[in-house]
Design a protein around this motif. Structure first.
Motif, mmCIF file in Angstrom:
data_model
loop_
_atom_site.group_PDB
_atom_site.id
_atom_site.type_symbol
_atom_site.label_atom_id
_atom_site.label_comp_id
_atom_site.label_asym_id
_atom_site.label_seq_id
_atom_site.Cartn_x
_atom_site.Cartn_y
_atom_site.Cartn_z
ATOM 1 N N VAL A 3 0.879 -1.166 0.000
ATOM 2 C CA VAL A 3 0.000 0.000 0.000
ATOM 3 C C VAL A 3 0.915 1.215 0.000
ATOM 4 C CG1 VAL A 3 -1.775 1.257 1.252
ATOM 5 C CG2 VAL A 3 -1.802 -1.236 1.234
ATOM 6 N N ASP A 4 0.967 1.887 -1.136
ATOM 7 C CA ASP A 4 1.810 3.073 -1.265
ATOM 8 C C ASP A 4 1.228 4.003 -2.312
ATOM 9 O OD1 ASP A 4 2.432 1.967 -3.746
ATOM 10 O OD2 ASP A 4 4.440 1.333 -3.164
ATOM 11 N N HIS A 8 -3.977 2.050 -6.630
ATOM 12 C CA HIS A 8 -5.107 2.691 -7.301
ATOM 13 C C HIS A 8 -6.164 3.065 -6.261
ATOM 14 C CE1 HIS A 8 -7.284 3.493 -11.076
ATOM 15 N NE2 HIS A 8 -8.372 3.208 -10.362
ATOM 16 N N VAL A 9 -6.854 4.180 -6.468
ATOM 17 C CA VAL A 9 -7.873 4.660 -5.531
ATOM 18 C C VAL A 9 -9.236 4.633 -6.213
ATOM 19 C CG1 VAL A 9 -8.679 6.666 -4.228
ATOM 20 C CG2 VAL A 9 -6.239 6.136 -4.311
ATOM 21 N N ASP A 58 -5.851 6.582 -17.976
ATOM 22 C CA ASP A 58 -4.478 6.627 -17.472
ATOM 23 C C ASP A 58 -4.371 7.153 -16.043
ATOM 24 O OD1 ASP A 58 -5.238 9.216 -18.149
ATOM 25 O OD2 ASP A 58 -3.291 9.755 -18.987
ATOM 26 N N ALA A 59 -5.506 7.401 -15.384
ATOM 27 C CA ALA A 59 -5.488 7.964 -14.031
ATOM 28 C C ALA A 59 -5.253 6.872 -12.979
ATOM 29 C CB ALA A 59 -6.807 8.685 -13.742
ATOM 30 N N GLY A 60 -4.796 7.285 -11.815
ATOM 31 C CA GLY A 60 -4.573 6.384 -10.699
ATOM 32 C C GLY A 60 -5.782 6.301 -9.781
ATOM 33 N N TRP A 61 -6.943 6.707 -10.267
ATOM 34 C CA TRP A 61 -8.177 6.689 -9.479
ATOM 35 C C TRP A 61 -9.355 6.503 -10.421
ATOM 36 C CZ3 TRP A 61 -11.943 10.246 -10.704
ATOM 37 C CH2 TRP A 61 -11.535 11.336 -11.487
ATOM 38 N N HIS A 62 -10.485 6.119 -9.872
ATOM 39 C CA HIS A 62 -11.740 6.139 -10.625
ATOM 40 C C HIS A 62 -12.892 6.382 -9.665
ATOM 41 C CE1 HIS A 62 -11.648 1.763 -9.651
ATOM 42 N NE2 HIS A 62 -12.960 1.897 -9.592
ATOM 43 N N LEU A 63 -14.002 6.815 -10.224
ATOM 44 C CA LEU A 63 -15.210 7.130 -9.478
ATOM 45 C C LEU A 63 -16.218 6.017 -9.717
ATOM 46 C CD1 LEU A 63 -16.809 9.298 -7.856
ATOM 47 C CD2 LEU A 63 -17.412 10.326 -10.037
#
Length: 139
Positions: A3-4, A8-9, A58-63
């Motif tokens: 976890v760093d 992905h969030v 390409d994002a490190g997150w999604h909704l």
């Protein structure tokens, strides 16, 4: 995987209307539909939900937006429930216009910082998107 900062969030929240939310986030902001699940008509309780995952590929997150058909969980956003996107330049008026055309509503920010450094738009579920003119880095 540890976890760093590379983890992905997922930002998950309930929605009143997935179709309206999808228009706002895709046609308005330009996110892509990454995944969709439709509730089966005969699904047992706790499995009778529809969901939509939205983001930039390409994002490190999604909704993730969810509607439960049986046990409806109503969105209860506050004025401090913000999703902030750092644009790092002036927010284009055509983007604000597009977000409003697809169900958003420009609002005054609860914290005046965001009125100074961006534009606040309420999505169809009442959650707030801030497009910040500032830039951000955790380093």
């Amino acid at each position: 995987m540890p976890v760093d900062g590379k983890a992905h969030v997922r930002i998950a929240r309930p929605s009143r209307n997935l179709a309206a939310a999808e228009r706002f986030w895709t046609e308005g902001l330009g996110l892509s539909v990454l995944y969709r699940h439709e509730a089966a008509p005969d699904a047992p309780p706790r499995e009778d939900h529809s969901l939509l995952m939205l983001g930039w590929p390409d994002a490190g997150w999604h909704l993730e937006l969810v509607v439960s058909e049986g046990e409806f969980v109503r969105p209860v956003p506050t004025v401090e429930d913000l999703l902030v996107v750092y644009v790092a330049e002036e927010v284009p008026q055509e983007l604000v216009d597009r977000l409003e055309a697809y169900g958003g509503r420009r609002v005054e920010a609860h914290n005046p910082y965001w009125d100074t450094w961006g534009v606040t738009i309420e999505d169809p579920d009442g959650y707030r998107l801030v497009l910040s003119t500032r830039d951000w880095s955790n380093t």
